[in-house]
Motif scaffolding. Structure first.
Motif, short mmCIF file in Angstrom:
data_model
loop_
_atom_site.label_atom_id
_atom_site.label_comp_id
_atom_site.label_asym_id
_atom_site.label_seq_id
_atom_site.Cartn_x
_atom_site.Cartn_y
_atom_site.Cartn_z
N PRO A 8 47.67 22.25 -104.86
CA PRO A 8 47.97 22.06 -106.06
C PRO A 8 48.45 21.40 -107.16
N ASN A 9 49.66 20.95 -107.33
CA ASN A 9 49.84 20.27 -107.75
C ASN A 9 49.78 18.76 -107.57
N ALA A 10 49.13 17.73 -106.31
CA ALA A 10 48.37 16.28 -106.50
C ALA A 10 47.00 17.13 -106.86
N VAL A 11 46.95 17.68 -106.73
CA VAL A 11 45.10 17.84 -107.42
C VAL A 11 44.80 18.20 -108.94
N VAL A 12 46.23 18.55 -109.83
CA VAL A 12 45.77 19.16 -110.56
C VAL A 12 46.29 17.19 -111.57
N ASP A 13 46.61 16.83 -110.38
CA ASP A 13 47.76 15.54 -111.17
C ASP A 13 46.82 14.77 -111.24
N ARG A 14 46.10 14.63 -110.67
CA ARG A 14 44.25 12.96 -110.12
C ARG A 14 43.59 14.27 -111.38
N VAL A 15 42.87 15.32 -112.08
CA VAL A 15 42.44 15.45 -112.72
C VAL A 15 43.69 15.26 -114.43
N ILE A 16 44.13 15.23 -114.32
CA ILE A 16 45.29 14.72 -115.36
C ILE A 16 45.11 13.22 -115.31
N SER A 17 45.12 13.04 -114.97
CA SER A 17 45.04 11.42 -114.54
C SER A 17 43.79 10.69 -115.32
N VAL A 18 42.52 11.83 -114.66
CA VAL A 18 41.30 11.32 -114.78
C VAL A 18 41.17 11.34 -116.32
N LEU A 19 41.50 12.57 -116.85
CA LEU A 19 41.13 12.97 -118.63
C LEU A 19 41.76 12.50 -119.13
N SER A 20 43.64 11.92 -118.99
CA SER A 20 43.71 10.97 -119.36
C SER A 20 43.44 9.72 -120.15
N ALA A 21 42.02 9.05 -119.07
CA ALA A 21 41.85 7.93 -119.24
C ALA A 21 40.80 7.92 -119.71
N ARG A 36 41.94 2.95 -114.02
CA ARG A 36 42.61 3.06 -115.46
C ARG A 36 43.56 3.73 -114.46
N THR A 37 43.26 4.64 -113.14
CA THR A 37 43.91 5.65 -113.05
C THR A 37 44.83 5.37 -111.45
N GLY A 38 43.93 4.40 -110.95
CA GLY A 38 44.47 3.82 -109.93
C GLY A 38 44.30 4.66 -108.75
N LEU A 39 43.81 6.17 -109.22
CA LEU A 39 43.03 6.50 -107.90
C LEU A 39 41.28 6.33 -107.10
N PRO A 40 41.14 6.69 -105.81
CA PRO A 40 40.32 6.15 -104.71
C PRO A 40 38.70 5.93 -105.45
N ARG A 41 38.36 5.61 -105.25
CA ARG A 41 36.61 5.69 -106.57
C ARG A 41 35.82 6.95 -105.91
N SER A 42 36.18 6.70 -104.36
CA SER A 42 35.36 8.90 -103.52
C SER A 42 35.96 9.46 -104.71
N SER A 43 37.35 10.03 -105.15
CA SER A 43 38.03 10.75 -105.28
C SER A 43 37.93 11.46 -106.50
N VAL A 44 37.68 10.31 -107.59
CA VAL A 44 37.57 10.27 -109.22
C VAL A 44 35.31 10.42 -108.97
N HIS A 45 35.24 10.08 -108.41
CA HIS A 45 33.48 11.15 -107.73
C HIS A 45 33.82 12.44 -108.26
N ARG A 46 34.14 13.03 -106.87
CA ARG A 46 34.41 14.24 -106.96
C ARG A 46 35.11 14.85 -108.28
N LEU A 47 36.12 14.02 -108.50
CA LEU A 47 36.52 14.69 -109.51
C LEU A 47 35.51 15.15 -110.72
N LEU A 48 35.03 14.11 -111.38
CA LEU A 48 34.09 13.76 -112.22
C LEU A 48 33.41 14.86 -112.02
N GLN A 49 33.00 15.11 -111.22
CA GLN A 49 31.08 15.81 -110.34
C GLN A 49 31.53 17.16 -110.80
#
Length: 285
Positions: A8-21, A36-49
């Protein structure tokens, strides 16, 4: 075993990182967000969806923007902010008395976030919720100075681009500046963010517990500091007093009348404060 990246902590961190972009008004592609976030594009794509499905983010072709759901949540946050609920009448009165733009801001890590403003015709409006580097603004300086040195956010100056040649660009200079702010009880910027402009800020509430700042901003040649600081301090005290009474106190007490231009005595009566002790110029700066 649970994958650490799916905790849960890691997921929340990634979501906040994406929104902060989404720090500006421009739309972003998923690849730009990944950069901007340094996250893998595949992870960013899933979060954005998923964020699009929830209305947090809006998609237009390959571009993504902040959705209205975040605006709703932000509005709730402002509605629960005690100072914000009562500040606007006093900010309007302060702007009329001084002819300057007025900002209400709070600290968010190394940034200062503007939560309300009253603008003059000297410059265009600043969007609510916009963040600026705290050390380059008067509001940010006063709020950092209110914190104990060991509780102040750490700024990586190697990753900050100075806005002008007058911007603070080292921790040593910032520490020296904040010591002066604590001694004076107010903060100033002079051409540190915009050339030709000056800003003066004070905290709202007790210095060592303040989380909100009030500032005046305008062209340097129009900043009559002794008069400006007197109005600013009285307004901050009035806002704090009203916040303690609750958001309906001013309406119950009386109808708010406009303040005549440059009338310190009337300003003091209308905010329930006696005229402030006259400040000398050396303590104002």
């Amino acid at each position: 075993m649970t994958n650490r990246d799916d905790s849960p902590n890691a997921v929340v961190d990634r979501v906040i990182s994406v929104l902060s972009a989404f720090s500006g008004s421009d739309a972003l592609t998923s690849s730009r967000i990944a950069h901007r976030t340094g996250l893998p594009r595949s992870s960013v794509h899933r979060l954005l969806q998923r964020l699009v499905e929830l209305g947090i983010v809006k998609r237009d072709g390959f571009d993504y923007r902040v959705g209205l759901k975040l605006f709703e949540l932000g509005s709730v946050a402002l509605a629960q902010h005690d100072v914000h609920q009562v500040a606007m009448p006093y900010m309007t009165r302060l702007s009329r008395a001084t002819g300057m733009s007025v900002h209400l801001a709070t600290l968010s890590d190394t940034d200062v976030v503007y939560i309300d403003e009253v603008w003059t015709d000297w410059a265009g409006p600043l969007r609510r919720g916009i963040a600026q580097p705290a050390h380059q603004t008067a509001c940010g300086k006063i709020l950092m100075a209110c914190l104990p040195p060991d509780a102040r956010p750490s700024i990586d100056f190697s990753d900050v681009t100075p806005k002008t040649r007058y911007s603070i660009n080292s921790q040593r200079d910032l520490d020296r500046e904040l010591r002066g702010v604590r001694e004076a009880g107010l903060a100033t910027t002079r051409e540190e963010y915009f050339l030709g402009s000056m800003s003066i800020a004070v905290q709202i509430g007790p210095f060592d517990h303040a989380s909100t700042a009030l500032s005046l901003w305008g062209p340097i040649e129009r900043m009559r500091q002794a008069e400006i600081v007197s109005h600013l301090r009285q307004a901050s005290r009035a806002i704090w007093s009203a916040a303690q009474q609750g958001p309906g106190w001013e309406r119950r007490k009386s109808v708010i009348r406009p303040l005549p231009h440059s009338s310190t005595e009337h300003f003091s009566r209308s905010t329930n404060y006696r005229p402030a002790r006259r400040e000398n110029s050396s303590s104002d700066l």
